[in-house]
Design an enzyme around this catalytic site. Structure first.
Site, PDB file in Angstrom:
ATOM      1  N   CYS A 177     -55.072 -31.919   7.961  1.00 19.41           N
ATOM      2  CA  CYS A 177     -54.466 -30.611   7.669  1.00 19.41           C
ATOM      3  C   CYS A 177     -53.352 -30.181   8.632  1.00 19.41           C
ATOM      4  O   CYS A 177     -52.224 -29.956   8.207  1.00 19.41           O
ATOM      5  CB  CYS A 177     -55.537 -29.545   7.638  1.00 19.41           C
ATOM      6  SG  CYS A 177     -56.795 -29.915   6.424  1.00 19.41           S
TER       7      CYS A 177
HETATM    8  C1  UGA Z   1     -57.914 -27.157  10.204  1.00 25.08           C
HETATM    9  C2  UGA Z   1     -58.055 -25.661  10.472  1.00 25.08           C
HETATM   10  O1  UGA Z   1     -58.713 -25.474  11.719  1.00 25.08           O
HETATM   11  C3  UGA Z   1     -58.854 -24.979   9.355  1.00 25.08           C
HETATM   12  O2  UGA Z   1     -58.911 -23.574   9.587  1.00 25.08           O
HETATM   13  C4  UGA Z   1     -58.153 -25.249   8.024  1.00 25.08           C
HETATM   14  O3  UGA Z   1     -58.876 -24.669   6.949  1.00 25.08           O
HETATM   15  C5  UGA Z   1     -58.058 -26.751   7.810  1.00 25.08           C
HETATM   16  O4  UGA Z   1     -57.315 -27.343   8.904  1.00 25.08           O
HETATM   17  C6  UGA Z   1     -57.319 -26.980   6.519  1.00 25.08           C
HETATM   18  O5  UGA Z   1     -56.150 -26.604   6.419  1.00 25.08           O
HETATM   19  O6  UGA Z   1     -57.950 -27.455   5.556  1.00 25.08           O
HETATM   20  P1  UGA Z   1     -59.545 -29.292  10.470  1.00 25.08           P
HETATM   21  O7  UGA Z   1     -58.420 -30.124   9.978  1.00 25.08           O
HETATM   22  O8  UGA Z   1     -60.912 -29.501   9.909  1.00 25.08           O
HETATM   23  O9  UGA Z   1     -59.224 -27.730  10.222  1.00 25.08           O
HETATM   24  O10 UGA Z   1     -59.643 -29.536  12.019  1.00 25.08           O
HETATM   25  P2  UGA Z   1     -59.533 -28.658  13.352  1.00 25.08           P
HETATM   26  O11 UGA Z   1     -60.882 -28.284  13.812  1.00 25.08           O
HETATM   27  O12 UGA Z   1     -58.551 -27.585  13.200  1.00 25.08           O
HETATM   28  O13 UGA Z   1     -58.965 -29.747  14.364  1.00 25.08           O
HETATM   29  C7  UGA Z   1     -57.679 -30.307  14.179  1.00 25.08           C
HETATM   30  C8  UGA Z   1     -57.300 -31.173  15.341  1.00 25.08           C
HETATM   31  O14 UGA Z   1     -57.029 -30.397  16.499  1.00 25.08           O
HETATM   32  C9  UGA Z   1     -58.358 -32.195  15.780  1.00 25.08           C
HETATM   33  O15 UGA Z   1     -57.716 -33.417  16.063  1.00 25.08           O
HETATM   34  C10 UGA Z   1     -58.956 -31.602  17.046  1.00 25.08           C
HETATM   35  O16 UGA Z   1     -59.466 -32.546  17.928  1.00 25.08           O
HETATM   36  C11 UGA Z   1     -57.721 -30.905  17.629  1.00 25.08           C
HETATM   37  N1  UGA Z   1     -58.059 -29.791  18.525  1.00 25.08           N
HETATM   38  C12 UGA Z   1     -58.647 -28.670  18.044  1.00 25.08           C
HETATM   39  C13 UGA Z   1     -57.744 -29.903  19.874  1.00 25.08           C
HETATM   40  O17 UGA Z   1     -57.189 -30.914  20.339  1.00 25.08           O
HETATM   41  N2  UGA Z   1     -58.021 -28.843  20.693  1.00 25.08           N
HETATM   42  C14 UGA Z   1     -58.618 -27.713  20.244  1.00 25.08           C
HETATM   43  O18 UGA Z   1     -58.827 -26.782  21.061  1.00 25.08           O
HETATM   44  C15 UGA Z   1     -58.929 -27.623  18.887  1.00 25.08           C
END
Ligand code: UGA
Length: 436
Positions: free
Chosen positions: A267
């Site tokens: 996403c």
């Molecule tokens: C993301 C959004 O968080 C959701 O709100 C949204 O609904 C979704 O995309 C979507 O558009 O469908 P998601 O892809 O499941 O959700 O994953 P995230 O939890 O956002 O993580 C994304 C990436 O960021 C991962 O690689 C994670 O490791 C990284 N991340 C996240 C970090 O490096 N640091 C953080 O503090 C948080």
């Protein structure tokens, strides 16, 4: 009331699982026959905590799963949750949603009901009015707002907490005119999610809210990652203490300030690209969003540079990667930074062995026999010359000297600072930690 869910990916299947387990009369529809066959037996095609539990409960109640689109004829609410991937140039690929909407439009033609169609798929601003609504009206020969409702209903769930997020969203966004359909939709969501704010706005704003959300999250991650790189140059500095402290400021907030290898997944990277592409076409210079992407791409180079700093030339070096899933509690490796890292290391002729508690099968589909796969962390570390921790699976937090003992060179690069507090007999480098 009958509910149809079209597209059984993360969003669609989570919604199907939650609504059907609550006793709603749901039909989940997907074009993929094999996928449907699996789901009917209560098995999810991907790993997501709690999903199968709800699915099995739903299947014992009224849930139906089918590849037959004509079943939406009996539905009062139709949720469209198909994927909107990206084209080679980063722009959004609407072919799947156009096809699904066309089929729904055709079935509306013969439909005596006046259903509401909720579009949950992420689409760039203007898509609902300029593309989806005209297709529906043309194929059905009916009028939106009169014969059927059409509402933008963006989704904010995260993989790995998809069921919890579907049950307890922080907000419900409904985009459309104030019609009788909107009234009905509002009543449904107020009952489903009591006390959750419902934002009623127009289509374009609802579409943009989704991009605003994801691009802001990406911005927070790139911000903390850039600061973590600065911290690495300050002996003794620790990015986690900094993140924790600034996160206490209510204007900043504590979430999404975990420095790491960069954001991945299906996403954030895709939505950032689609937003940048859309803005650029509209004549807007996306200086900030470009920088967010650039920081993200460079984060991978940081990891490679740390590895080279320790191992020199990487050709023939045996490197262990812990975690290939883009985050813990999922088997999803789409746009995972770990996968990108492995591709780069292979180009440098390194020998790679990986471990992941859930994502091995998906990783095999990408690399086949170009890399090695270990069942246990200990096997993955045996005779290795360097280990890179990429995904913060809980079990990696338990690693200790015993596990590292059989490494040929005890070099640990911890991209998630999971072992920072351990007294380890290893050469330890971490993203966001200034070496004393
Ligand atoms: C993301 C959004 O968080 C959701 O709100 C949204 O609904 C979704 O995309 C979507 O558009 O469908 P998601 O892809 O499941 O959700 O994953 P995230 O939890 O956002 O993580 C994304 C990436 O960021 C991962 O690689 C994670 O490791 C990284 N991340 C996240 C970090 O490096 N640091 C953080 O503090 C948080």
């Amino acid at each position: 009331m009958k509910i149809g869910v079209v597209g059984l990916g993360f969003v669609g299947l989570s919604l199907t699982s939650v609504l059907s387990s609550k006793g709603y009369d749901v039909v989940g529809i997907d074009i993929d026959k094999e996928k449907c066959k699996k789901i009917i037996t209560g098995i999810s095609p991907f790993f997501e905590p709690e999903l199968e539990k709800g699915l099995k409960k739903g299947l014992k109640k009224k849930l139906k799963i089918s590849d037959n689109f004509s079943l939406i004829n009996s539905c009062d609410f139709i949720f469209v949750t198909v994927g909107t991937p990206q084209n080679m140039n980063g722009s959004i690929d609407l072919s799947i949603i156009k096809k699904a909407i066309s089929t729904i439009g055709q079935s509306l033609k013969k439909n005596k009901k006046k259903p509401i169609i909720f579009v949950k798929s992420t689409v760039i601003p203007g898509t609902m009015k300029k593309i989806i609504l005209p297709i529906l009206e043309k194929k059905s020969n009916k009028k939106a707002g009169k014969d059927f409702g059409l509402i933008s209903n963006p989704e904010f769930l995260q993989e790995s907490s998809a069921i919890r997020d579907t049950k307890f969203p922080h907000v419900v966004v409904l985009g459309d005119y104030q019609t009788k359909f909107m009234k009905k939709a509002k009543i449904f969501f107020m009952k489903l999610h009591p006390n959750v704010p419902i934002i009623i706005t127009n289509h374009e704003t609802a579409e943009m809210i989704k991009y605003a959300n994801n691009s802001f999250l990406a911005t927070k991650i790139s911000f903390i990652n850039q600061l973590s790189n600065i911290c690495q140059k300050i002996p003794g500095a620790n990015i986690d203490d900094i993140a924790k402290t600034i996160g206490l400021d209510p204007r900043i907030g504590k979430l999404f300030l975990d420095a790491g290898p960069g954001y991945g997944g299906s996403c954030l990277p895709k939505d950032m690209k689609a937003l940048i592409n859309f803005a650029n076409i509209s004549g807007i210079n996306t200086t900030l969003l470009n920088a967010v992407e650039e920081v993200n791409t460079k984060q991978l180079e940081q990891i490679i540079s740390l590895t080279k700093q320790k191992l020199g030339n990487l050709a023939s070096k045996k490197i262990t990667i812990l975690g290939t899933a883009f985050k813990p509690d999922t088997d999803d490796i789409r746009d995972s930074i770990a996968i990108e890292l492995i591709k780069k290391l292979l180009k440098m002729k390194a020998k790679i062995i990986i471990h992941d508690p859930k994502a091995i099968e998906n990783t095999k589909k990408v690399f086949g026999d170009k890399i090695n796969y270990a069942k246990t962390v200990r096997d993955a570390l045996s005779k290795s010359q360097c280990v890179i921790i990429m995904t913060q699976w809980k079990q990696y937090k338990k690693l200790n000297n015993n596990e590292f003992k059989y490494m040929e060179k005890k070099i640990v690069i911890d991209c998630r600072r999971m072992l920072i507090e351990k007294q380890l007999d290893v050469d330890y480098l971490a993203i966001g930690l200034g070496k004393e």
